[in-house]
Design an enzyme around this catalytic site. Structure first.
Site, short mmCIF file in Angstrom:
data_model
loop_
_atom_site.label_atom_id
_atom_site.label_comp_id
_atom_site.label_asym_id
_atom_site.label_seq_id
_atom_site.Cartn_x
_atom_site.Cartn_y
_atom_site.Cartn_z
CG ASN A 10 12.84 42.76 -19.24
OD1 ASN A 10 13.26 43.91 -19.18
ND2 ASN A 10 13.58 41.76 -19.70
CD1 TRP A 11 7.77 47.26 -20.01
CD2 TRP A 11 7.96 49.49 -20.09
NE1 TRP A 11 6.52 47.79 -19.85
CE2 TRP A 11 6.60 49.15 -19.88
CE3 TRP A 11 8.30 50.84 -20.16
CZ2 TRP A 11 5.60 50.11 -19.76
CZ3 TRP A 11 7.31 51.80 -20.02
CH2 TRP A 11 5.97 51.44 -19.83
CE LYS A 12 13.00 41.46 -23.40
NZ LYS A 12 13.33 40.35 -24.24
CG HIS A 93 17.09 39.08 -19.42
ND1 HIS A 93 17.37 38.88 -20.75
CD2 HIS A 93 15.74 39.01 -19.30
CE1 HIS A 93 16.24 38.70 -21.41
NE2 HIS A 93 15.22 38.78 -20.55
CD GLU A 95 16.92 40.23 -24.23
OE1 GLU A 95 16.76 41.32 -23.64
OE2 GLU A 95 16.00 39.60 -24.78
CD GLU A 164 13.00 35.42 -18.92
OE1 GLU A 164 11.89 35.94 -19.00
OE2 GLU A 164 14.06 36.01 -19.21
N GLY A 170 10.98 36.30 -26.98
CA GLY A 170 10.73 37.20 -28.11
C GLY A 170 10.53 36.48 -29.43
CB SER A 209 6.67 33.81 -26.38
OG SER A 209 7.80 34.18 -27.16
N GLY A 230 8.18 40.04 -21.47
CA GLY A 230 8.86 41.07 -22.24
C GLY A 230 7.88 41.83 -23.12
N GLY A 231 7.78 41.43 -24.38
CA GLY A 231 7.00 42.17 -25.38
C GLY A 231 5.58 42.50 -24.94
#
Ligand code: PEP
Length: 251
Positions: A10-12, A93, A95, A164, A170, A209, A230-231
Site C-alpha cells: 500500500n503506497w498510500k 483502510h 486512514e 490491521e 507505521g 509494520s 505500507g512503508g
C-alpha cells in the site's frame, strides 16, 4: 481449502513517475515466485503507468466510491480503476475510516461495488490502542467485520480481509503472534459463519509494520494468509524480502 498467500503493498500518498522502476523490480521478483500472489496498490495517478511498466503484474488502487458515477468530486469508481488497468482495491483502510469518517456501512457498499465490478477487494479492519487497552479488541474487530462484509461473495479468493491494528500501522510496533493468531482465528470463524465453506477461501492478511525481519514469524501464524504492507512496500529492496518470506516452503 488451499489459499495462496497474498502480499500487497500500500503506497498510500507516495510515488511519482520516478518510482515506476520500483514497480518493475517488484514485479520481476514476484514473477520468480509464482506460488505467492503479489500486488501493489499505488496512488490513482500512477495506476495506468504502473500497469504499463509491469504488464501482467497486479496493480491496485487504495479506495473506491460505491456509486458507479456522479457528482462526487475527487472520488473514483470501481469501473474507473478497472479502466485504468487495476485489478484490485483496498477498502476501509483505517486512514480512510479515521480521516474521512467512513463507517462500516460505507465500507460494505464499497466492497460490494468493487467485487460486483470485477475487482479483487482487500477489506481492512482493526482496533485502536484505546480499544485494545480496554480489552475490547476482539469484540470491536469482529463487529467491524460483520458490519463491513459484503452480503454475498462469488469467488472467495477475490476477497481478502486485512487485520490491521491501528496502533501498529507505521509505528514500528507489531502485534504479537498470540494477538495475531487470536484475531485471525476469530475472523476466520466469522467468515465461515457469513459464507459457509466459501469463508475458508477468503484470505486474511496481517498489516502493521511488517518488514523483512518479522515477516517469516508472522507468516508462520495459523490463518495468516499474507500481509498488507505500507512503508516497507515503497522500495524493492525492502519489499522483495517480504515476498521471499511468504514464498518459503513449509507453509
Ligand atoms: C498500512 O497502512 O496498511 C500498513 C500496514 O502500513 P505499515 O506497514 O507502514 O505499518
Amino acid at each position: 481449502m488451499t489459499r495462496w498467500r497474498l502480499i500487497a503493498g500500500n503506497w498510500k500518498m507516495n510515488g511519482l513517475s520516478n518510482a515506476l522502476s520500483e514497480v518493475t523490480a517488484i514485479a520481476m521478483a514476484a514473477e520468480r515466485h509464482g506460488e505467492v500472489d503479489v500486488a501493489l496498490c499505488v496512488p490513482a495517478t500512477l495506476i495506468e503507468r504502473a500497469v504499463r511498466a509491469a504488464p501482467g503484474f497486479m496493480i491496485g488502487g487504495q479506495d473506491i466510491r460505491s456509486e458507479a458515477s456522479g457528482a462526487f468530486t475527487g472520488d473514483s469508481s470501481a469501473a474507473m480503476l478497472i479502466d485504468a488497468g487495476a485489478r484490485l482495491t483496498i477498502v476501509g483502510h483505517s486512514e480512510r475510516r479515521q480521516g474521512h469518517g467512513e463507517r462500516d456501512a460505507a465500507v460494505k457498499a464499497k466492497a460490494e461495488a468493487g467485487l460486483g465490478a470485477g475487482l479483487s477487494v482487500i477489506l481492512c479492519v482493526g482496533e485502536s490502542d484505546e480499544v485494545r487497552s480496554a480489552g475490547q479488541a476482539v469484540a470491536h474487530v469482529a463487529a467491524q467485520l460483520d458490519q463491513s462484509l459484503p452480503a454475498t461473495i462469488g469467488d472467495p479468493a477475490a476477497l481478502s480481509i486485512a487485520y490491521e491494528p491501528i496502533w501498529a500501522i507505521g509505528t514500528g510496533k507489531v502485534a504479537g503472534v498470540a494477538e495475531i493468531g487470536e484475531m485471525h482465528a476469530v475472523l476466520r470463524a466469522r467468515l465461515v459463519a457469513a459464507y459457509g465453506d466459501a469463508g475458508q477461501g477468503v484470505r486474511i492478511l496481517y498489516g502493521g509494520s511488517v518488514k523483512a525481519s518479522n515477516a517469516a514469524e508472522i507468516f508462520g501464524v495459523p490463518d495468516v494468509d499474507g500481509a498488507l504492507v505500507g512503508g516497507a512496500s515503497l522500495t524493492s529492496a525492502d519489499f522483495i524480502p517480504i515476498i521471499f518470506a511468504a514464498a518459503r516452503p513449509g507453509r
